[in-house]
Design an enzyme around this catalytic site. Structure first.
Site, PDB file in Angstrom:
ATOM      1  CD1 TRP A   1      -1.575  -1.998   2.577  1.00  0.00           C
ATOM      2  CD2 TRP A   1      -2.872  -1.601   0.799  1.00  0.00           C
ATOM      3  NE1 TRP A   1      -2.567  -2.954   2.521  1.00  0.00           N
ATOM      4  CE2 TRP A   1      -3.360  -2.736   1.455  1.00  0.00           C
ATOM      5  CE3 TRP A   1      -3.527  -1.136  -0.358  1.00  0.00           C
ATOM      6  CZ2 TRP A   1      -4.485  -3.438   0.987  1.00  0.00           C
ATOM      7  CZ3 TRP A   1      -4.628  -1.830  -0.818  1.00  0.00           C
ATOM      8  CH2 TRP A   1      -5.101  -2.957  -0.143  1.00  0.00           C
TER       9      TRP A   1
ATOM     10  CG  HIS B   1       1.520   0.548   4.658  1.00  0.00           C
ATOM     11  ND1 HIS B   1       1.542  -0.779   5.024  1.00  0.00           N
ATOM     12  CD2 HIS B   1       2.069   0.604   3.421  1.00  0.00           C
ATOM     13  CE1 HIS B   1       2.089  -1.489   4.050  1.00  0.00           C
ATOM     14  NE2 HIS B   1       2.405  -0.682   3.057  1.00  0.00           N
TER      15      HIS B   1
ATOM     16  CG  ASP C   1       6.842   1.012   1.772  1.00  0.00           C
ATOM     17  OD1 ASP C   1       7.327  -0.036   1.306  1.00  0.00           O
ATOM     18  OD2 ASP C   1       5.623   1.249   1.791  1.00  0.00           O
TER      19      ASP C   1
ATOM     20  NE  ARG D   1      10.525  -1.726  -0.996  1.00  0.00           N
ATOM     21  CZ  ARG D   1       9.938  -1.525  -2.173  1.00  0.00           C
ATOM     22  NH1 ARG D   1       9.190  -0.453  -2.350  1.00  0.00           N
ATOM     23  NH2 ARG D   1      10.082  -2.386  -3.148  1.00  0.00           N
TER      24      ARG D   1
ATOM     25  CG  HIS E   1       8.086  -4.423   0.974  1.00  0.00           C
ATOM     26  ND1 HIS E   1       7.589  -3.359   1.704  1.00  0.00           N
ATOM     27  CD2 HIS E   1       9.414  -4.459   1.213  1.00  0.00           C
ATOM     28  CE1 HIS E   1       8.593  -2.774   2.343  1.00  0.00           C
ATOM     29  NE2 HIS E   1       9.714  -3.425   2.067  1.00  0.00           N
TER      30      HIS E   1
ATOM     31  CG  HIS F   1       5.423  -2.120   5.793  1.00  0.00           C
ATOM     32  ND1 HIS F   1       5.127  -0.825   5.436  1.00  0.00           N
ATOM     33  CD2 HIS F   1       5.738  -2.749   4.638  1.00  0.00           C
ATOM     34  CE1 HIS F   1       5.264  -0.676   4.132  1.00  0.00           C
ATOM     35  NE2 HIS F   1       5.635  -1.840   3.611  1.00  0.00           N
TER      36      HIS F   1
ATOM     37  CG  ASP G   1       3.302  -4.061   1.748  1.00  0.00           C
ATOM     38  OD1 ASP G   1       2.518  -3.151   1.416  1.00  0.00           O
ATOM     39  OD2 ASP G   1       4.540  -3.900   1.832  1.00  0.00           O
TER      40      ASP G   1
ATOM     41  CG  HIS H   1       2.214  -5.815  -2.313  1.00  0.00           C
ATOM     42  ND1 HIS H   1       3.358  -5.423  -1.663  1.00  0.00           N
ATOM     43  CD2 HIS H   1       1.767  -4.719  -2.985  1.00  0.00           C
ATOM     44  CE1 HIS H   1       3.583  -4.139  -1.904  1.00  0.00           C
ATOM     45  NE2 HIS H   1       2.628  -3.687  -2.694  1.00  0.00           N
TER      46      HIS H   1
ATOM     47  CG  HIS I   1       2.197  -2.269  -7.597  1.00  0.00           C
ATOM     48  ND1 HIS I   1       2.163  -3.593  -7.223  1.00  0.00           N
ATOM     49  CD2 HIS I   1       2.532  -1.571  -6.492  1.00  0.00           C
ATOM     50  CE1 HIS I   1       2.483  -3.687  -5.947  1.00  0.00           C
ATOM     51  NE2 HIS I   1       2.714  -2.474  -5.474  1.00  0.00           N
TER      52      HIS I   1
ATOM     53  CG  ASP J   1       0.917  -0.063  -3.707  1.00  0.00           C
ATOM     54  OD1 ASP J   1       0.468  -1.079  -3.143  1.00  0.00           O
ATOM     55  OD2 ASP J   1       2.128   0.078  -4.007  1.00  0.00           O
TER      56      ASP J   1
END
Ligand code: DCM
Ligand code: DCM
Ligand code: DCM
Ligand code: ZN
Ligand code: ZN
Length: 271
Positions: A1, A6, A45, A48, A60, A116, A120, A126, A149, A153
């Site tokens: 997301w 999130h 996020d 990463r 994720h 998190h 996801d 995902h 995506h 998201d």
């Protein structure tokens, strides 16, 4: 997301956790505020793409090598990358979050990953391999170019709550309050019992796989109902959104409700 999704799942979880769970995580995360979970929900996020956090990049998602819309399925051995996926990452960090042999900072970090990754895991794309979870599929959203995506998201959720006018935290808080009402005494009240039927804290991997399969099934029914080719270049802000909005709403609600139960189990295990 995106951050809205999130933050909303984390706010929602904080509405349903036990008092002892709230106390455990407030102390661990060094916060005595209502947003003690919401504030850490997007942290994974933010790290990463850093050098030290690069090893978490594939944590994720899980790339289901299925064939939507004809066939949707997830297979851990087939689909979880050697570098890790959301299923084994959630299981690993769940164990770390209550491991008494670890220092508090490690358990805190693990808790932030858990918050998190439960989120996801509930985003259908995902749990899908096609074009890197839809990142390579170009579509239109209210006339502008986006990838599929990003639409799942972020765009659908923002439009569902009436547009991103205002600050994300207050908007997420408001949305989570509405979802809490639907869970306690509304459209999700009857089904919320089913939401926890696959939760087995003695088998985190199996639990995550059950939630993954449920989200992956939505790829066949709502994300790519006519397959990956048919959606390329299509405008998704109209009829497609009308069907996708309720799916996003339910997945965010499930994620928050399950996150609360999962965090309860972690706190109970630590006591
Ligand atoms: N992503 C995914 N599946 C993949 C690759 C990426 O779900 N196979 C997700 C992770 C991020 C977004 O897509 O939410 C963008 O990823 P990246 O920045 O790695 O392209
Ligand atoms: N690949 C893909 N979609 C993904 C991940 C990978 O199409 N979400 C492709 C890229 C490579 C092959 O699959 O051609 C193997 O990728 P990997 O080494 O990342 O598993
Ligand atoms: N349900 C759900 N998630 C599940 C199982 C069921 O949301 N994992 C919902 C679907 C129906 C309701 O619960 O709205 C009743 O489901 P069932 O027909 O499985 O009893
Ligand atoms: Zn994403
Ligand atoms: Zn993520």
């Amino acid at each position: 997301w995106g951050s809205l999704g999130h933050i909303t799942t984390a706010y929602l979880a904080s509405r349903f956790v036990a008092n002892s769970t709230e106390a455990y995580f407030k102390e661990l995360l060094r916060s005595d505020q209502d947003d003690y979970l919401a504030k850490v929900a997007s942290w994974a996020d933010s790290i990463r793409y850093t050098k030290w956090g690069r090893f978490t990049k594939t944590f994720h998602f899980i790339d289901a090598h299925d064939n939507p819309p004809l066939s949707c399925n997830v297979d851990f051995e087939r689909d979880c990358k050697g570098t890790g996926c959301v299923v084994d990452a959630l299981a690993n960090y769940t164990e770390q979050a209550f491991d008494r042999s670890l220092p508090a900072w490690r358990r805190a970090q693990a808790a932030k990953f858990v918050v998190h990754f439960v989120g996801d895991l509930h985003q259908p794309l995902h749990n899908e391999d096609v074009s890197r979870g839809g990142n390579g599929i170009h579509v239109k959203w209210d006339g502008k170019e986006f990838n599929l995506h990003h639409v799942w998201d972020t765009s659908i959720a923002e439009k569902w709550i009436g547009g991103l006018r205002g600050k994300p935290y207050p908007l997420a808080r408001k949305w989570s309050n509405q979802l809490a009402v639907e869970i306690i005494d509304g459209k999700f009240t009857a089904e919320k019992e089913h939401w926890l039927k696959d939760l087995d804290f003695t088998n985190p991997n199996g639990t995550a796989m059950a939630w993954s399969r449920e989200a992956n099934a939505l790829v066949c029914t709502h994300v790519l109902p006519e397959g990956p080719q048919a959606i390329v270049g299509r405008e998704l802000g109209g009829d497609y959104f009308t069907k996708a909005g309720p799916v996003i709403e339910k997945q965010v609600a499930r994620a928050g409700y399950r996150m609360a139960a999962w965090l309860d189990s972690i706190a109970r295990e630590y006591q």
